[in-house]
Design a protein around this motif. Structure first.
Motif, PDB file in Angstrom:
ATOM      1  N   ARG A 132      52.324  25.875 -20.082  1.00 17.77           N
ATOM      2  CA  ARG A 132      51.922  27.272 -20.133  1.00 17.77           C
ATOM      3  C   ARG A 132      52.897  28.022 -21.005  1.00 17.77           C
ATOM      4  O   ARG A 132      54.074  27.704 -21.062  1.00 17.77           O
ATOM      5  CB  ARG A 132      51.946  27.927 -18.729  1.00 17.77           C
ATOM      6  N   LYS A 133      52.413  29.030 -21.688  1.00 21.23           N
ATOM      7  CA  LYS A 133      53.252  29.906 -22.497  1.00 21.23           C
ATOM      8  C   LYS A 133      53.443  31.219 -21.753  1.00 21.23           C
ATOM      9  O   LYS A 133      52.783  31.479 -20.741  1.00 21.23           O
ATOM     10  CB  LYS A 133      52.602  30.167 -23.857  1.00 21.23           C
ATOM     11  N   LYS A 134      54.338  32.046 -22.270  1.00 21.83           N
ATOM     12  CA  LYS A 134      54.577  33.351 -21.663  1.00 21.83           C
ATOM     13  C   LYS A 134      53.257  34.106 -21.502  1.00 21.83           C
ATOM     14  O   LYS A 134      52.405  34.103 -22.394  1.00 21.83           O
ATOM     15  CB  LYS A 134      55.547  34.150 -22.539  1.00 21.83           C
ATOM     16  N   ASN A 135      53.094  34.735 -20.350  1.00 22.31           N
ATOM     17  CA  ASN A 135      51.911  35.520 -19.975  1.00 22.31           C
ATOM     18  C   ASN A 135      50.674  34.678 -19.675  1.00 22.31           C
ATOM     19  O   ASN A 135      49.614  35.237 -19.425  1.00 22.31           O
ATOM     20  CB  ASN A 135      51.584  36.597 -21.010  1.00 22.31           C
ATOM     21  N   GLU A 136      50.792  33.357 -19.688  1.00 15.95           N
ATOM     22  CA  GLU A 136      49.676  32.509 -19.287  1.00 15.95           C
ATOM     23  C   GLU A 136      49.816  32.198 -17.793  1.00 15.95           C
ATOM     24  O   GLU A 136      50.906  32.226 -17.239  1.00 15.95           O
ATOM     25  CB  GLU A 136      49.645  31.222 -20.101  1.00 15.95           C
ATOM     26  N   ALA A 137      48.698  31.907 -17.155  1.00 17.33           N
ATOM     27  CA  ALA A 137      48.699  31.727 -15.702  1.00 17.33           C
ATOM     28  C   ALA A 137      47.907  30.487 -15.314  1.00 17.33           C
ATOM     29  O   ALA A 137      47.223  29.877 -16.137  1.00 17.33           O
ATOM     30  CB  ALA A 137      48.104  32.957 -15.027  1.00 17.33           C
ATOM     31  N   LEU A 138      48.022  30.156 -14.057  1.00 18.37           N
ATOM     32  CA  LEU A 138      47.163  29.144 -13.463  1.00 18.37           C
ATOM     33  C   LEU A 138      46.766  29.624 -12.077  1.00 18.37           C
ATOM     34  O   LEU A 138      47.434  30.445 -11.467  1.00 18.37           O
ATOM     35  CB  LEU A 138      47.840  27.771 -13.410  1.00 18.37           C
TER      36      LEU A 138
END
Length: 72
Positions: free
Chosen positions: A6-12
């Motif tokens: 995941r990159k910054k500001n990405e979620a799961l």
């Protein structure tokens, strides 16, 4: 174990009601944001281990003896 990138500001999303977002990445440290219902406990692993150890101690024979003495 499931490993995800995941990159910054990405979620799961976990179990339809828990969202984990990458808030910041600084060198070897990653800051995560976790949105979960209030009834879902969220702990750092080291705190969780301490809680489990304290619970085990509380139900040990020494803990049981102390409880019996307390209750008379």
């Amino acid at each position: 174990m499931l490993a995800l990138s995941r990159k910054k500001n990405e979620a799961l999303i976990v179990n339809n009601n828990i969202e984990i977002t990458v808030l910041e990445i600084k060198g070897e440290q990653v800051k995560l944001g976790i949105s979960a219902p209030k009834e879902v406990p969220v702990y750092r692993k080291e705190v969780y281990v301490q809680i489990q150890e304290a619970n085990q101690e509380a139900v040990s024979m020494e803990g049981l003896s102390a409880l019996q003495n307390l209750l008379g």
